[in-house]
Enzyme design. Structure first.
Site, PDB file in Angstrom:
ATOM      1  N   GLU A  24       0.821  -1.224  -0.005  1.00 60.71           N
ATOM      2  CA  GLU A  24       0.162  -0.072   0.198  1.00 60.71           C
ATOM      3  C   GLU A  24       0.817   1.099  -0.164  1.00 60.71           C
ATOM      4  O   GLU A  24       2.152   1.248   0.372  1.00 60.71           O
ATOM      5  CB  GLU A  24      -0.675   0.055   1.123  1.00 60.71           C
ATOM      6  CG  GLU A  24      -1.920  -1.148   1.254  1.00 60.71           C
ATOM      7  CD  GLU A  24      -2.973  -0.769   2.131  1.00 60.71           C
ATOM      8  OE1 GLU A  24      -3.090   0.186   2.817  1.00 60.71           O
ATOM      9  OE2 GLU A  24      -3.767  -1.980   2.614  1.00 60.71           O
ATOM     10  N   HIS A  79      -4.468   6.610   0.390  1.00 66.87           N
ATOM     11  CA  HIS A  79      -3.600   5.563   0.162  1.00 66.87           C
ATOM     12  C   HIS A  79      -4.370   4.406  -0.737  1.00 66.87           C
ATOM     13  O   HIS A  79      -5.330   4.725  -1.294  1.00 66.87           O
ATOM     14  CB  HIS A  79      -3.502   4.980   1.571  1.00 66.87           C
ATOM     15  CG  HIS A  79      -4.770   4.426   2.240  1.00 66.87           C
ATOM     16  ND1 HIS A  79      -5.903   5.175   2.850  1.00 66.87           N
ATOM     17  CD2 HIS A  79      -5.163   2.826   2.387  1.00 66.87           C
ATOM     18  CE1 HIS A  79      -6.769   4.095   3.218  1.00 66.87           C
ATOM     19  NE2 HIS A  79      -6.454   3.007   3.007  1.00 66.87           N
ATOM     20  N   HIS A  81      -5.470   0.511  -2.076  1.00 68.10           N
ATOM     21  CA  HIS A  81      -5.683  -0.924  -1.728  1.00 68.10           C
ATOM     22  C   HIS A  81      -5.362  -1.767  -2.812  1.00 68.10           C
ATOM     23  O   HIS A  81      -6.232  -1.915  -3.704  1.00 68.10           O
ATOM     24  CB  HIS A  81      -7.208  -1.109  -1.343  1.00 68.10           C
ATOM     25  CG  HIS A  81      -7.790  -0.425   0.034  1.00 68.10           C
ATOM     26  ND1 HIS A  81      -8.911  -0.329   0.427  1.00 68.10           N
ATOM     27  CD2 HIS A  81      -6.833   0.088   0.908  1.00 68.10           C
ATOM     28  CE1 HIS A  81      -8.982  -0.005   1.633  1.00 68.10           C
ATOM     29  NE2 HIS A  81      -7.991   0.346   1.968  1.00 68.10           N
ATOM     30  N   ASP A  92      -8.331   1.144   8.943  1.00 67.47           N
ATOM     31  CA  ASP A  92      -8.211   2.422   8.310  1.00 67.47           C
ATOM     32  C   ASP A  92      -9.212   3.549   9.214  1.00 67.47           C
ATOM     33  O   ASP A  92      -8.836   4.600   9.541  1.00 67.47           O
ATOM     34  CB  ASP A  92      -9.034   2.596   6.785  1.00 67.47           C
ATOM     35  CG  ASP A  92      -8.063   2.132   5.797  1.00 67.47           C
ATOM     36  OD1 ASP A  92      -6.736   1.737   6.040  1.00 67.47           O
ATOM     37  OD2 ASP A  92      -8.565   1.678   4.690  1.00 67.47           O
TER      38      ASP A  92
HETATM   39 ZN    ZN Z   1      -6.922   1.257   3.836  1.00 69.81          ZN
END
Ligand code: ZN
Length: 181
Positions: A24, A79, A81, A92
């Site tokens: 990530e 961010h 995935h 998260d």
């Molecule tokens: Zn996440």
């Protein structure tokens, strides 16, 4: 709350996410008056970066103060995935520190797809996300209360002036002579 990204900034985030996959990535989006001007990748220092992200606090503080010096604001966190959809995971939600800033997620499970979220405590709500170079409707500058009052007063004064002007330009009333037989 909404988030507006130019195509170039969305492309930068997408490339960052694809390059680092299966890990990530994370970073911030900065700008002025809701207009994005910078995408800043930050190190993901999570123990398991393939399943989680954690922004490096030192790097974030440094960038945050630099933005303040430049007169820019933090507009969103982002961010990725790498194998999932752009939906906040329980982790998260748990690690949110700024509840007034949208969280943008890019999901790479299928075609890259973006979604933005407001996460306040454990309440997650979608944020309107615009990707494009045209100013979205909501982002058009709106008039403040004082500006609205000034516009209404200007229109009223102009209207009154028109009435006075048109009355003063009326021809004099005709003289009616009545002849007495
Ligand atoms: Zn996440």
């Amino acid at each position: 709350m909404y988030l507006w990204l130019s195509r170039e900034h969305a492309q930068t985030i997408q490339q960052h996410a694809l390059d680092a996959s299966p890990c990530e990535v994370c970073g911030i989006i900065a700008g002025l008056n809701q207009r994005t001007s910078k995408v800043i990748p930050l190190p993901n220092i999570a123990d398991n970066p393939q399943q989680n992200y954690h922004i490096d606090d030192c790097a974030f503080s440094e960038v945050f103060f630099q933005l303040q010096r430049e007169g820019l604001s933090l507009l969103a966190f982002y961010h990725s995935h790498p194998t999932g959809d752009p939906i906040p995971s329980p982790t998260d939600i748990k690690q949110v520190t700024y509840d007034d800033v949208p969280y943008l997620i890019i999901g790479l499970r299928r075609e890259p797809s973006f979604a933005a979220w407001s996460i306040q405590w454990d309440k997650v709500t979608p944020v309107d996300l615009y990707i494009g170079n045209q100013i979205p409707f909501q982002a058009e500058p709106s008039f403040s209360q004082v500006q609205r009052i000034a516009i209404i007063m200007a229109v009223a004064i102009a209207f009154a002036f028109m009435i006075i002007l048109s009355l003063s330009l009326l021809p004099p009333a005709p003289i009616i002579i009545t002849s007495v037989p």
